[in-house]
Design a protein around this motif. Structure first.
Motif, short mmCIF file in Angstrom:
data_model
loop_
_atom_site.label_atom_id
_atom_site.label_comp_id
_atom_site.label_asym_id
_atom_site.label_seq_id
_atom_site.Cartn_x
_atom_site.Cartn_y
_atom_site.Cartn_z
N UNK A 80 55.41 20.94 41.67
CA UNK A 80 55.69 21.70 40.46
C UNK A 80 56.16 21.14 38.94
N UNK A 81 56.14 19.91 39.61
CA UNK A 81 56.80 19.04 38.22
C UNK A 81 55.97 17.88 37.90
N UNK A 82 56.03 17.93 35.93
CA UNK A 82 56.14 16.88 35.38
C UNK A 82 56.53 16.02 35.43
N UNK A 83 56.39 14.38 35.07
CA UNK A 83 57.19 13.65 34.45
C UNK A 83 55.86 13.27 33.22
N UNK A 84 57.54 13.10 31.87
CA UNK A 84 57.15 12.49 30.81
C UNK A 84 58.04 11.26 30.12
N UNK A 85 57.85 10.81 29.07
CA UNK A 85 58.83 9.45 29.15
C UNK A 85 58.81 9.75 27.12
N UNK A 119 45.99 7.03 42.58
CA UNK A 119 46.67 7.83 43.29
C UNK A 119 47.08 8.90 42.55
N UNK A 120 47.85 8.48 41.25
CA UNK A 120 48.49 9.61 40.47
C UNK A 120 47.91 10.16 39.85
N UNK A 152 53.70 9.58 43.07
CA UNK A 152 52.53 10.46 43.57
C UNK A 152 52.54 11.69 44.06
N UNK A 153 54.33 11.97 44.02
CA UNK A 153 54.66 13.14 44.53
C UNK A 153 54.92 14.04 43.16
N UNK A 154 54.27 13.94 42.64
CA UNK A 154 54.91 14.77 41.15
C UNK A 154 53.11 15.19 40.74
#
Length: 211
Positions: free
Chosen positions: A55-60, A121-122, A82-84
């Protein structure tokens, strides 16, 4: 021996790991489209310490020094990312006062990392960035059309006209279905925008409210 040393020191600019078919005059790796659903966005600098990753996403949208390690050592981050639900492509800076060659290099690095993560797979959402209008010749190369993209207005106050011009050109070239917008949204920016408050804005609001 010499070849092993070069590979270990990353002097091949990651091309020993993967070479992708590129597009445009600079052979930019292609980012495949992703279908977006709502997530909570957190910075890459918080990824390792985040326990609940679904339920989370990663930004840069951070200072570059906080994530250059994903370019140097991408294999160290694949399984974690891959877990995000989603990971944005790394926002290596493109500045109006940078030499053009550095901006192009940063665009290439962003796309290489994104393509590499997708190949493992990301789920990657492309971060779109530009500098001056001259960058429009290459800054949209490799981006998906009619798909989800991400942009940020953080740090653009002094070059707002260039930002707006690039935003209009992005919409024209890519026709994005969803635009994840990190930071304040200028009133000129239209589209199917998903607004994400910048960390600094959240901090200012919390301070104002006495938290």
């Amino acid at each position: 021996m010499m070849q092993t040393y070069k590979y270990s020191r990353n002097s091949w600019e990651n091309q020993e790991k993967a070479i992708f078919d590129g597009v445009g005059m600079y052979d930019i790796p292609v980012i495949e489209p992703e279908e977006y659903h709502h997530v909570e966005w957190i910075g890459f600098n918080s990824a390792r310490t985040t326990q609940k990753r679904k339920g989370k996403g990663i930004h840069f949208f951070l200072d570059d020094y906080q994530f250059t390690r994903i370019w140097k050592y991408p294999n160290q981050y694949v399984e974690m990312l891959k877990q995000f639900d989603f990971v944005m492509s790394p926002d290596f800076s493109t500045y109006t006062d940078f030499p053009n060659v550095l901006n192009i290099y940063n665009h290439f690095r962003k796309h290489w990392v994104a393509a590499y993560l997708q190949a493992h797979g990301v789920h990657v959402i492309p971060t779109i960035s530009w500098s001056t209008p001259d960058s429009f010749d290459w800054c949209f190369d490799g981006e998906p059309h009619e798909s989800t993209v991400a942009v940020s207005s953080v740090g653009c106050a002094d070059v707002l006209d260039d930002f707006i011009a690039g935003y209009y050109k992005m919409v024209e070239r890519l026709n994005p279905s969803t635009i994840i917008f990190y930071g304040k949204v200028p009133e000129q920016c239209k589209g199917n925008i998903v607004h994400v408050k910048a960390f600094t804005d959240k901090w200012k609001e919390a301070k104002t409210n006495g938290w």
